[in-house]
Scaffold this motif. Structure first.
Motif, PDB file in Angstrom:
ATOM      1  N   PHE A  23      49.728  37.976  43.067  1.00  0.00           N
ATOM      2  CA  PHE A  23      48.380  37.067  42.927  1.00  0.00           C
ATOM      3  C   PHE A  23      48.644  35.822  43.277  1.00  0.00           C
ATOM      4  O   PHE A  23      47.599  34.894  42.993  1.00  0.00           O
ATOM      5  CB  PHE A  23      47.742  37.451  41.556  1.00  0.00           C
ATOM      6  CG  PHE A  23      47.291  38.783  41.251  1.00  0.00           C
ATOM      7  CD1 PHE A  23      46.548  39.506  42.178  1.00  0.00           C
ATOM      8  CD2 PHE A  23      47.688  39.333  40.048  1.00  0.00           C
ATOM      9  CE1 PHE A  23      46.093  40.699  41.995  1.00  0.00           C
ATOM     10  CE2 PHE A  23      47.328  40.784  39.937  1.00  0.00           C
ATOM     11  CZ  PHE A  23      46.641  41.402  41.016  1.00  0.00           C
ATOM     12  N   PRO A  51      43.351  34.777  40.322  1.00  0.00           N
ATOM     13  CA  PRO A  51      44.371  35.364  41.349  1.00  0.00           C
ATOM     14  C   PRO A  51      43.686  35.972  42.533  1.00  0.00           C
ATOM     15  O   PRO A  51      42.480  35.989  42.735  1.00  0.00           O
ATOM     16  CB  PRO A  51      44.389  36.857  40.281  1.00  0.00           C
ATOM     17  CG  PRO A  51      42.950  37.000  39.548  1.00  0.00           C
ATOM     18  CD  PRO A  51      42.553  35.807  39.372  1.00  0.00           C
ATOM     19  N   VAL A  52      44.612  35.956  43.509  1.00  0.00           N
ATOM     20  CA  VAL A  52      44.016  36.262  44.803  1.00  0.00           C
ATOM     21  C   VAL A  52      45.097  37.511  45.401  1.00  0.00           C
ATOM     22  O   VAL A  52      46.488  37.107  45.388  1.00  0.00           O
ATOM     23  CB  VAL A  52      44.278  35.180  45.981  1.00  0.00           C
ATOM     24  CG1 VAL A  52      43.758  35.466  47.218  1.00  0.00           C
ATOM     25  CG2 VAL A  52      43.210  33.925  45.390  1.00  0.00           C
ATOM     26  N   LEU A  53      44.566  38.535  45.525  1.00  0.00           N
ATOM     27  CA  LEU A  53      45.566  39.615  46.019  1.00  0.00           C
ATOM     28  C   LEU A  53      46.003  39.532  47.168  1.00  0.00           C
ATOM     29  O   LEU A  53      45.880  39.286  48.317  1.00  0.00           O
ATOM     30  CB  LEU A  53      44.562  40.712  45.922  1.00  0.00           C
ATOM     31  CG  LEU A  53      45.181  42.264  46.324  1.00  0.00           C
ATOM     32  CD1 LEU A  53      46.266  42.815  45.226  1.00  0.00           C
ATOM     33  CD2 LEU A  53      44.211  43.406  46.349  1.00  0.00           C
ATOM     34  N   PHE A  78      40.579  46.533  40.089  1.00  0.00           N
ATOM     35  CA  PHE A  78      41.439  46.112  39.167  1.00  0.00           C
ATOM     36  C   PHE A  78      40.892  45.856  37.767  1.00  0.00           C
ATOM     37  O   PHE A  78      39.457  45.656  37.540  1.00  0.00           O
ATOM     38  CB  PHE A  78      42.089  44.616  39.601  1.00  0.00           C
ATOM     39  CG  PHE A  78      42.936  44.965  40.806  1.00  0.00           C
ATOM     40  CD1 PHE A  78      44.160  45.185  40.423  1.00  0.00           C
ATOM     41  CD2 PHE A  78      42.564  44.723  42.085  1.00  0.00           C
ATOM     42  CE1 PHE A  78      45.351  45.394  41.688  1.00  0.00           C
ATOM     43  CE2 PHE A  78      43.503  45.016  43.220  1.00  0.00           C
ATOM     44  CZ  PHE A  78      44.905  45.414  42.721  1.00  0.00           C
ATOM     45  N   GLU A 282      38.318  43.582  36.048  1.00  0.00           N
ATOM     46  CA  GLU A 282      38.935  42.215  36.310  1.00  0.00           C
ATOM     47  C   GLU A 282      37.890  41.581  36.936  1.00  0.00           C
ATOM     48  O   GLU A 282      37.638  41.770  38.294  1.00  0.00           O
ATOM     49  CB  GLU A 282      40.136  42.306  36.848  1.00  0.00           C
ATOM     50  CG  GLU A 282      40.413  40.756  37.619  1.00  0.00           C
ATOM     51  CD  GLU A 282      40.518  39.719  36.431  1.00  0.00           C
ATOM     52  OE1 GLU A 282      39.522  39.420  36.136  1.00  0.00           O
ATOM     53  OE2 GLU A 282      41.670  39.554  35.936  1.00  0.00           O
ATOM     54  N   ASP A 284      37.746  38.542  38.265  1.00  0.00           N
ATOM     55  CA  ASP A 284      38.073  37.686  39.059  1.00  0.00           C
ATOM     56  C   ASP A 284      38.564  38.260  40.531  1.00  0.00           C
ATOM     57  O   ASP A 284      38.853  37.548  41.318  1.00  0.00           O
ATOM     58  CB  ASP A 284      39.228  36.674  38.382  1.00  0.00           C
ATOM     59  CG  ASP A 284      38.852  35.827  37.292  1.00  0.00           C
ATOM     60  OD1 ASP A 284      37.741  35.590  37.172  1.00  0.00           O
ATOM     61  OD2 ASP A 284      39.698  35.798  36.506  1.00  0.00           O
ATOM     62  N   LEU A 285      38.361  39.447  40.471  1.00  0.00           N
ATOM     63  CA  LEU A 285      38.949  40.352  41.815  1.00  0.00           C
ATOM     64  C   LEU A 285      37.770  41.245  42.353  1.00  0.00           C
ATOM     65  O   LEU A 285      37.127  41.628  41.483  1.00  0.00           O
ATOM     66  CB  LEU A 285      40.031  41.057  41.474  1.00  0.00           C
ATOM     67  CG  LEU A 285      41.408  40.111  41.493  1.00  0.00           C
ATOM     68  CD1 LEU A 285      42.777  41.203  41.116  1.00  0.00           C
ATOM     69  CD2 LEU A 285      41.871  39.504  42.792  1.00  0.00           C
ATOM     70  N   LEU A 288      38.781  46.701  45.623  1.00  0.00           N
ATOM     71  CA  LEU A 288      39.694  46.947  46.432  1.00  0.00           C
ATOM     72  C   LEU A 288      39.090  47.729  47.665  1.00  0.00           C
ATOM     73  O   LEU A 288      39.112  49.038  47.163  1.00  0.00           O
ATOM     74  CB  LEU A 288      41.227  46.957  46.062  1.00  0.00           C
ATOM     75  CG  LEU A 288      42.162  47.501  47.030  1.00  0.00           C
ATOM     76  CD1 LEU A 288      42.232  46.531  48.077  1.00  0.00           C
ATOM     77  CD2 LEU A 288      43.362  47.740  46.402  1.00  0.00           C
TER      78      LEU A 288
ATOM     79  N   ASP B 254      40.052  31.353  45.502  1.00  0.00           N
ATOM     80  CA  ASP B 254      38.940  32.315  44.715  1.00  0.00           C
ATOM     81  C   ASP B 254      38.638  33.290  45.363  1.00  0.00           C
ATOM     82  O   ASP B 254      37.903  33.065  46.330  1.00  0.00           O
ATOM     83  CB  ASP B 254      37.907  31.259  44.276  1.00  0.00           C
ATOM     84  CG  ASP B 254      36.946  32.016  43.411  1.00  0.00           C
ATOM     85  OD1 ASP B 254      37.266  33.474  43.147  1.00  0.00           O
ATOM     86  OD2 ASP B 254      35.998  31.508  42.815  1.00  0.00           O
ATOM     87  N   SER B 255      38.936  34.497  45.232  1.00  0.00           N
ATOM     88  CA  SER B 255      38.733  35.810  45.980  1.00  0.00           C
ATOM     89  C   SER B 255      37.091  36.040  45.879  1.00  0.00           C
ATOM     90  O   SER B 255      36.651  36.811  46.558  1.00  0.00           O
ATOM     91  CB  SER B 255      39.425  36.856  45.847  1.00  0.00           C
ATOM     92  OG  SER B 255      40.050  37.060  44.713  1.00  0.00           O
ATOM     93  N   THR B 256      36.675  35.535  44.900  1.00  0.00           N
ATOM     94  CA  THR B 256      35.100  36.030  44.499  1.00  0.00           C
ATOM     95  C   THR B 256      34.304  35.007  45.254  1.00  0.00           C
ATOM     96  O   THR B 256      33.153  34.961  45.059  1.00  0.00           O
ATOM     97  CB  THR B 256      34.911  35.936  43.055  1.00  0.00           C
ATOM     98  OG1 THR B 256      35.000  34.730  42.409  1.00  0.00           O
ATOM     99  CG2 THR B 256      35.709  37.089  42.268  1.00  0.00           C
TER     100      THR B 256
END
Lengths: 484, 528
Positions: A23, A51-53, A78, A282, A284-285, A288, B254-256
């Protein structure tokens, strides 16, 4: 007395060998690095971070899923697994829960018989129930009454892969891990080193009378750090369960810890006291999403898998199972064999023999990997061909492998420059033999006086004179004539 | 009236034209703070004096040195003929829920009182890059958990510049108060259930909650991650549009954060609103709340005083060519607060796990070998009442045995609320609205201490704002009038995802058309 069978399922954690963490962009592999040297606001859970996947981690997990014939899910999520521990900086682990990356899947495990010749006695199909991505936690050490925390491992990508209750013996469990480790390295998604924690295993064990189809309460064995330890711990636990059951005791759903040093299992906790992790998505993600295009792109680079290649080597090159197994123990070795055998018109078994008898010994002596060798598959074929054509003798051929390594020259160049061609001209051998006899009258007299063991010494002298290029059998023949 | 009372876009223009220096603007801003703010919030305030009660107390920390360095840098760049950005020299305050490198980033909580951030939040970075001068961190409810700012661990808490006996609203109370009193021209706030719009309404300024994901959350200390939205607070619509344009957009951290293209909102605001379909809903002219004794739900119409500015705005917009559509059903509005109670607490409890005394922030001074005891003491000593309540409720409703009946159910309710908006905004549906026009809050700013302590009723102050957070849609609160007691009244516009341009154009048209109305000349009492 009741006959029991054991029911074993394995939960493995596989550390992916990505460059960066799952992340954030910190370096993933911290082996031998100072504590807390590969950390950032994200992996140490500072206020406000997100987090960034890492796409690569997803792709490596996809490769494993595909190798296990599992179904990669078009949408997975997630979730947060909430618990407090000092080495879990956010107070939750980002994992996948009810919608994992892949479901289903299996591996057909060839279980060898007890001859040690790697011949399969039966095949066991091991089902995969779940395969998901998650982040690793840090490490805690207790030193001198102080708790020290290293966050380097926080956010290292892991795949958790869970088997069905499909394994029946401790030996099968060990074989599963052996094949899994081979596969991980083969498809290059993990170093698979159990001692370094790249591959971790928890085992669920229960027993039941042979012939019934229900499952009894199971115990979970944690903290087993090598394949041998998994085998030992499971065997011990099966013995304990049989002993307790025979004594009329009930098996309770404990969590056990393997004490490697003492070779014993210790009770960690009862299942009833297990934490409620309060899983939830989650936020914040994003979900997927793996579309067909991405999946095809990733899976298209998947190499032929080790057990498939092992079978093919047996079929296509008529190799014995033993040879095929060893030659496919790692991918580069199998590639070497296959390249060599394709360039060689003769029997593949001959290539196999040279690799297994000589090459592997040299690799072991020199502590090298096959792709670090100077010797290329074509070089090996060249050496074997020169031996077969009588240009050099077998021992010269074998020594050539070492010479290629040391000189970085091709075999034919070495033969030419060192004049290693076998002496096949009989008159040259006769004159060399005559010289030896003329130079050593004492030994000749002793021989004639009844000391036939000196024959070996005479042959040795000729070999020295001709720098090993003489066929020793031929020399012996000539000496016998001359000394008669 | 002084430099401090000018709109942000005008200050930036004057600075760029070198009619005034950024340092002069900074000094004017510092003077205004000196004049109206009183002492900044601290953990150990002692007695709140009568003098304290006359002041705004918007700030927790005033970062004068950093601000001066930024202002000087702007002036130097200008002197060198370099580009200085759209916000050149504009004084801005940052809600102290954002991390700013090298500054105390406290979330108004004792547990982070000494935390100095090693990194800067993305929206703050963008403001700085545009030439803004960051004056400091403004107060809020602890971890944004509240609607009045009274729950801040840093006291004295902010007060309403229009009447310092009243709350400024919350949780972005310090932001709204600092903008209303002219200490700064703009403030960066956050909105999880109305935390930008409600204080903007209470303080008579413009507050915009963008579409979820329109502005990056990186560096925003999370309350409820699926609801939190950073957004601008300004004194006029153009300034809000200008600030949004700067802070909006995708963010690799920020993936959102949405990758949806960003409009030029400054162009958008000028657009004609003729033919825009604007709805009114009876469900936004009443509130539903639990009876404190029986627990049963009661319904009550909002007062005429609250409804009137909305009706007036509808007339104004109608005169400008918009089509007003009455009786839009928004039946799930009343479930907004209960659903928010559950969802936000589950996320909040999880988001608060990291404050454990291990890595940063407060740790109990009492030495112990027992890890659990260290956790309990640290969190017990340093979290205020609101975080504790939210942890308790969040842990309860997410427990394995209750999760289905509370958390999962709340998520379903959330979908229903979004469905209401979908029906209203669907371009091929029955109503085809461009925007919904509502009051922002059920009451004007309440007196300090009047609601505080009743955590449930405090939450119902957000009843008309929280649906936008559930649905993820944008909403803007605008000054709409002055109450009989001299307090500002707010009106709210809500629109579909990424309709900020439309909302801003309607807001701007309304603002322009009402600029001459008498209530517009009222000024906050602290400035008189």
């Amino acid at each position: 007395m009741t006959q029991y069978e054991s029911i074993i399922g394995l939960e493995t954690h596989i550390q992916l060998n990505t460059q960066s963490k799952i992340f954030c962009s910190c370096k993933a592999d911290s082996w031998l690095d100072a504590p807390n040297s590969n950390i950032c606001p994200v992996c140490t859970g500072l206020p406000g971070v997100l987090p960034v996947l890492n796409r690569k981690a997803v792709e490596k997990a996809m490769l494993l899923a595909s190798a296990m014939q599992a179904e990669i899910q078009p949408v997975s999520f997630f979730d947060r697994k909430n618990y407090f521990y000092p080495d879990l900086p956010k107070g939750y682990q980002i994992s996948q829960y009810d919608m994992p990356l892949a479901r289903g899947g299996f591996i057909d495990l060839p279980i060898p018989d007890s001859t040690g010749q790697n011949t399969t006695s039966y095949t066991r199909r091991i089902g995969i129930t779940k395969l998901h991505l998650e982040e690793d936690a840090g490490k805690t050490k207790n030193i001198g009454g102080e708790r020290q925390i290293d966050f380097n491992r926080c956010g290292v990508p892991l795949v958790e892969m869970v088997t069905g209750p499909d394994l029946r013996t401790a030996e099968e469990a060990a074989h599963y891990l052996f094949r899994l480790r081979q596969l991980l390295r083969w498809i290059d998604i993990s170093e698979g080193d159990m001692e370094k924690g790249h591959l971790r295993c928890d085992a669920n064990v229960s027993i039941r009378p042979v012939g019934v189809d229900y499952l009894n309460p199971k115990t979970e064995i944690k903290n087993v750090n090598s394949i041998d330890a998994v085998r030992d711990a499971i065997s011990k636990e099966i013995e304990r369960q049989i002993r307790e059951t025979e004594a009329g005791q009930k098996i309770e759903a404990w969590t056990l810890e393997w004490d490697e040093d003492r070779g014993i299992l210790k009770k960690m906790r009862s299942k009833e006291t297990e934490a409620d992790y309060r899983y939830f998505r989650e936020p914040d993600l994003l979900a997927l999403r793996i579309d067909d295009a991405w999946q095809n792109e990733v899976v298209s680079i998947q190499p032929e898998l080790p057990l498939q290649r092992r079978q093919r080597f047996m079929n296509a090159y008529q190799l014995p199972e033993y040879d095929a197994d060893i030659l496919t123990s790692e991918k580069k070795l199998s590639d070497f064999f296959e390249t060599a055998t394709k360039a060689y018109p003769g029997d593949s078994k001959k290539i196999s023999n040279w690799i297994m008898n000589d090459l592997l010994r040299i690799l072991k002596d020199r502590n090298m990997q096959i792709d670090q060798m100077q010797l290329q598959p074509a070089d090996l074929v060249e050496i074997i061909t020169m031996v077969e054509n009588g240009l050099i003798n077998t021992s010269t051929g074998k020594s050539l492998i070492e010479k290629v390594e040391d000189s970085h020259q091709r075999p034919s160049e070495i033969v030419r420059s060192e004049n290693l061609t076998r002496v096949s001209d009989e008159s040259a051998i006769i004159s060399a033999c005559k010289e030896v006899l003329a130079e050593n009258p004492t030994e000749v007299a002793s021989y004639k006086a009844g000391k036939p063991t000196l024959m070996g010494w005479f042959v040795g002298q000729v070999m020295r004179k001709t720098k090993g290029k003489t066929d020793p059998e031929k020399a012996k023949e000539i000496f016998e004539t001359l000394l008669h | 009236m002084g430099i401090c009372d000018l709109p942000a876009h005008q200050i930036a223009k004057m600075v760029r034209l070198r009619e005034i220096s950024a340092v002069e603007v900074l000094d004017a801003s510092l003077d205004r703070i000196q004049q109206v703010d009183g002492r900044s919030g601290t953990l150990n305030p002692g007695e709140i004096t009568n003098d304290d009660k006359q002041k705004v107390h918007a700030f927790i920390s005033i970062t004068t040195d950093l601000a001066r360095a930024q202002a000087k840098a702007v002036d130097q760049k200008l002197a060198a003929g370099e580009d200085v950005g759209e916000l050149a020299g504009v004084p801005v305050s940052i809600k102290d829920i954002f991390c700013v490198q090298g500054t105390h980033s406290t979330a108004a909580s004792r547990i982070l009182a000494d935390f100095i951030s090693p990194y800067t939040a993305s929206p703050v970075n963008r403001l700085e890059a545009a030439g803004a001068v960051i004056m400091g961190k403004v107060n809020l409810d602890e971890f944004t958990y509240g609607s009045s700012n009274e729950s801040s661990a840093f006291q004295p808490a902010p007060r309403n510049p229009w009447n310092t006996n009243h709350v400024p609203g919350g949780s972005s109370g310090g932001s709204a108060a600092s903008v209303a009193s002219g200490e700064v021209a703009l403030s960066l706030g956050t909105d999880t259930a109305g935390s930008i719009r409600q204080p903007a309404s209470f303080c008579g300024v413009v507050g915009l909650k963008p579409t979820y994901g329109r502005v990056s959350r990186y560096g925003l200390i999370a309350f409820a991650s699926s609801l939190d939205c950073p957004g601008p607070i300004a004194r006029n619509v153009r300034d809000a549009a200008m600030m949004l344009k700067i802070i909006a957009g995708a963010d690799p951290h920020d993936s959102t954060a949405a990758t949806h293209p960003i409009d030029d909102y400054l162009v958008s605001i000028e657009k004609n609103i003729k033919g825009k379909r604007i709805g009114l809903s009876p469900d936004y002219f009443r509130i539903t709340y639990p009876d404190p004794v029986s627990g049963s739900f009661q319904q009550q119409a909002v007062t005429h005083e609250i409804e009137q500015p909305v009706r007036h705005a509808a007339e104004v917009l109608s005169d400008l060519g918009a089509e007003i559509i009455e009786d839009i059903p928004m039946p799930n509005t009343r479930h907004g607060i209960p659903a928010f109670f559950v969802i936000s607490r589950v996320e909040a409890a999880s988001n608060l796990h990291r404050y454990d005394g291990v890595k940063y922030g407060y740790r109990t001074p009492i030495q112990t070998d027992d890890l659990r005891l260290m956790y309990r003491r640290t969190r017990g000593e340093a979290f205020g009442l609101q975080p504790k309540l939210r942890i308790l409720m969040g842990m309860y409703v997410s427990a394995a045995q209750y999760s289905e009946q509370y958390y999962m159910r709340a998520l379903k309710v959330r979908s229903l609320i979004r469905q209401d908006f979908h029906e209203a905004f669907n371009p091929t549906g029955k109503y085809r609205l461009d925007a919904l026009l509502t009051p922002t809050t059920p009451t004007p700013a309440f007196e300090m201490g009047a609601v505080y302590g009743d955590s449930v009723m405090m939450q119902y102050a957000d009843q008309l704002t929280v649906p936008a957070n559930h649905a993820g849609i944008p909403a803007i609160s605008l000054p709409g009038g002055i109450s009989s007691t001299g307090l500002p009244l707010g009106i709210q516009l809500l629109g579909p995802d990424f309709s900020e341009s439309t909302l801003l154009s309607i807001a701007y048209a309304y603002e322009s058309a009402t600029s001459g109305e008498s209530w517009r000349s009222s000024r906050p009492k602290v400035l008189s």
